[in-house]
Each structure stands twice: as C-alpha cells, then as structure tokens.
Write a protein that holds these residues in place. Structure first.
Motif, mmCIF file in Angstrom:
data_model
loop_
_atom_site.group_PDB
_atom_site.id
_atom_site.type_symbol
_atom_site.label_atom_id
_atom_site.label_comp_id
_atom_site.label_asym_id
_atom_site.label_seq_id
_atom_site.Cartn_x
_atom_site.Cartn_y
_atom_site.Cartn_z
ATOM 1 N N ALA A 133 0.833 -1.199 0.000
ATOM 2 C CA ALA A 133 0.000 0.000 0.000
ATOM 3 C C ALA A 133 0.866 1.246 0.000
ATOM 4 C CB ALA A 133 -0.915 0.007 1.219
ATOM 5 N N LEU A 134 0.298 2.331 -0.512
ATOM 6 C CA LEU A 134 0.945 3.636 -0.529
ATOM 7 C C LEU A 134 0.218 4.572 0.430
ATOM 8 C CD1 LEU A 134 1.532 4.232 -4.352
ATOM 9 C CD2 LEU A 134 3.312 3.925 -2.624
ATOM 10 N N ARG A 135 0.974 5.312 1.223
ATOM 11 C CA ARG A 135 0.394 6.309 2.116
ATOM 12 C C ARG A 135 0.893 7.686 1.701
ATOM 13 N NH1 ARG A 135 1.150 6.811 8.743
ATOM 14 N NH2 ARG A 135 -0.418 8.450 9.043
ATOM 15 N N ASP A 150 -4.243 12.956 4.829
ATOM 16 C CA ASP A 150 -3.525 11.718 5.112
ATOM 17 C C ASP A 150 -4.387 10.569 4.608
ATOM 18 O OD1 ASP A 150 -2.020 9.622 6.021
ATOM 19 O OD2 ASP A 150 -2.348 10.014 8.151
ATOM 20 N N THR A 151 -3.888 9.799 3.640
ATOM 21 C CA THR A 151 -4.672 8.709 3.086
ATOM 22 C C THR A 151 -3.767 7.559 2.672
ATOM 23 O OG1 THR A 151 -6.360 8.129 1.431
ATOM 24 C CG2 THR A 151 -4.585 9.587 0.718
ATOM 25 N N LYS A 152 -4.351 6.375 2.571
ATOM 26 C CA LYS A 152 -3.614 5.174 2.169
ATOM 27 C C LYS A 152 -4.337 4.518 0.991
ATOM 28 C CE LYS A 152 -1.799 2.611 5.354
ATOM 29 N NZ LYS A 152 -1.621 1.650 6.468
ATOM 30 N N PHE A 153 -3.568 4.093 -0.014
ATOM 31 C CA PHE A 153 -4.126 3.447 -1.200
ATOM 32 C C PHE A 153 -3.609 2.020 -1.280
ATOM 33 C CE2 PHE A 153 -4.075 2.402 -5.775
ATOM 34 C CZ PHE A 153 -5.424 2.601 -6.064
ATOM 35 N N LYS A 154 -4.527 1.050 -1.250
ATOM 36 C CA LYS A 154 -4.179 -0.371 -1.325
ATOM 37 C C LYS A 154 -4.057 -0.767 -2.789
ATOM 38 C CE LYS A 154 -6.352 -2.951 1.724
ATOM 39 N NZ LYS A 154 -7.473 -3.565 2.490
ATOM 40 N N ASN A 158 -6.999 -1.826 -5.166
ATOM 41 C CA ASN A 158 -7.203 -0.624 -5.965
ATOM 42 C C ASN A 158 -8.250 0.294 -5.335
ATOM 43 O OD1 ASN A 158 -6.572 1.021 -8.186
ATOM 44 N ND2 ASN A 158 -8.310 0.238 -9.370
ATOM 45 N N GLU A 159 -8.079 0.552 -4.023
ATOM 46 C CA GLU A 159 -9.028 1.394 -3.311
ATOM 47 C C GLU A 159 -8.321 2.171 -2.214
ATOM 48 O OE1 GLU A 159 -11.946 -1.238 -1.736
ATOM 49 O OE2 GLU A 159 -10.677 -1.935 -0.088
#
Length: 287
Positions: A133-135, A150-154, A158-159
């Motif tokens: 994941a990307l934060r 501040d967010t995280k992308f799995k 793909n969400e």
C-alpha cells in the motif's frame, strides 16, 4: 517566524499537553539517555501492573548526510531506520528506509518513504511492503491556516482507506485543528477537533473532542499545565468519562528529572473509593 507543520505535527502541542508525563500507565518508568553531537544511546524500562516488564534500547548515529537508528525490545520487537538527507544535492529532500521485525518468526514490516518540504507545503509518500500500500500525507497553506490530507491506497484492491482530511487555524498562541478520520471516502467516520491555547508564558490549555458519526458518541478531554518555577511544572486533565488525572514533574538537577502522576474516577472521590485508581513514577536521566 512560525513554520508550516507536517501532518503528524499538526496536533503535537495538544497531544503533548494531554499525554506527556502522565506516567500512571506504569508502576515505574525509567529513561536513560546519553548523547553527543553524533551518537545517542537511549534505554527504557517500564514496570506495569500484572504485565511483563517492558525494556528497550536504541542506538543512533547522525551526521550531515544520514541518520542510522537501531532499536530492540525484550518482546522480540526490532526496529531499524535509515534516513538520507542529501541537502547539498537536493534541498529539503529526505529518503527514509525502515524495517520492523515482530515476534519469534521475525515478521517483516518494511517501508520506504520520501519527504519534500517547501515553505508552502510539506509532503510525504510511503510504500509499505507487507501491506502493498501507498500512504500519502500533505500539508499546504501557511503557518496560520491551511489544509492537510492523510490517506492510504491499497494497490491490490485498488481502493483508498484511512482517508483523513484536516484544516487548521492558528493565531496569537491559539491553534485549532479539525479532522475527519474515515475508513474510506464513501462514508463518515470520526470527527475530531483539538484546540491549544497559550494562556501566558507559564500556563497552557488544550482540549480534544471526538464524535463518532455512526453512534453519535462524543468524548471530550480538557487539560492544562502550569510552570511553577524553572524546575517544576504541574499538569491536570479531565475527560467526559469522569477520569481525573494529575502530574507533577520536577527537575532535580541538570541530568535528572522525576515525574509523578495519578488518575482516578472523579465520582470515586465523593464515595471515598479507589476504583479505577492509577499511580506511576517516571525517572529521566540525561548525560
């Protein structure tokens, strides 16, 4: 002149006032720190009620180009960190490599991050290997007001998850930060508002309100501190659950600071009960 904070630093003043030196989570807490211009050694021992004694130690080396840090705990947790700051080649840039090992099987939790700090914005992008994941964290605006995210992308699903936008306002010793902490962008989560006010050079006030959108449950915490003299300050706080806490910190000498803290139910004071009573002592040695 005040500087623009990164995302984790937006509420640091409020959190420090409401949490720091309240050491009643441990029966006894000992910190020992030795440092010079390049090396730092720190060890920590905490004795907790009905729990195994927690001990940790870390060693750090720092120069103009990089910082290297290694930490070990007696519960088989290890943390290794390398920070690169090639300021001569790239101004305001930092690369961070981290690895956390947990348990007897040494479960690996590695990450790599890049930071860039500008006068009007600060950003950090982190890739977590174990979570794939990307934060992404960013603050933009001025020291007095602005927006943060501040967010995280799995990557596999793909969400997005853990979506936290924030706004802040600061003026004349006051600082207000409003956040929405949500699991995704499709529904509401928790709304948080934290406030810090420097009342005088000797005293400060902080508060935090958290409301769960789904249950409508709201918790409130209010605290303050007062600098009695150059070596002594006291702190106190109370929350909507009826927990009352007090802390006293005294610098005995240049190398030793002692803190004593206690917490109890406000209602128990009226009925002379020790229900929910906590007490702790903390020693901080610095050489």
């Amino acid at each position: 002149m005040a500087k623009l904070e990164n995302f984790t630093g937006l509420t640091k003043s409020q959190e420090d006032l409401l949490k720091k030196y309240y050491c009643f989570g441990s029966l006894g807490l000992l910190n020992f720190n030795v440092s010079n211009n390049t090396f730092t050694f720190h060890t920590r021992i905490a004795e907790r009620k009905e729990q195994v004694t927690r001990a940790s130690a870390w060693l750090q080396y720092k120069n103009d180009l990089f910082l290297l840090k290694a930490k070990k705990r007696n519960d088989r947790f290890s943390h290794y960190k390398l920070e690169l700051t090639p300021s001569k080649a790239i101004q305001n840039f930092k690369a961070i490599f981290e690895c956390k090992l947990t348990g007897s099987e040494s479960k690996n939790d590695a990450s790599i991050a890049v930071e860039y700090n500008h006068e009007k914005f600060k950003e950090k992008l982190t890739y977590f290997n174990n979570q794939n994941a990307l934060r992404f964290q960013i603050t933009a605006g001025k020291p007095e007001y602005g927006f943060a995210l501040d967010t995280k992308f799995k990557l596999v699903e793909n969400e997005f998850e853990n979506l936290t936008p924030a706004f802040w306002w600061a003026k004349s010793g006051a600082r207000l930060v409003v956040k929405h902490v949500g699991k995704d962008y499709k529904s509401f989560g928790n709304f948080e508002a934290s406030f810090f006010q420097a009342i005088s050079p000797l005293s400060n006030l902080a508060s935090k309100v958290v409301t769960d959108w789904n249950t409508k449950a709201t918790t409130i915490e209010v605290g303050g501190d007062y600098k009695y003299d150059d070596r002594t300050f006291v702190k106190g706080k109370i929350n909507s659950n009826g927990n009352l806490a007090l802390a006293l910190t005294r610098t005995l000498c240049d190398k030793l600071r002692v803190s004593v803290a206690t917490e109890c139910k406000a209602q128990s004071l009226l009925v002379h009960s020790n229900e929910g009573y906590k007490f702790g002592v903390r020693f901080d040695f610095t050489h």
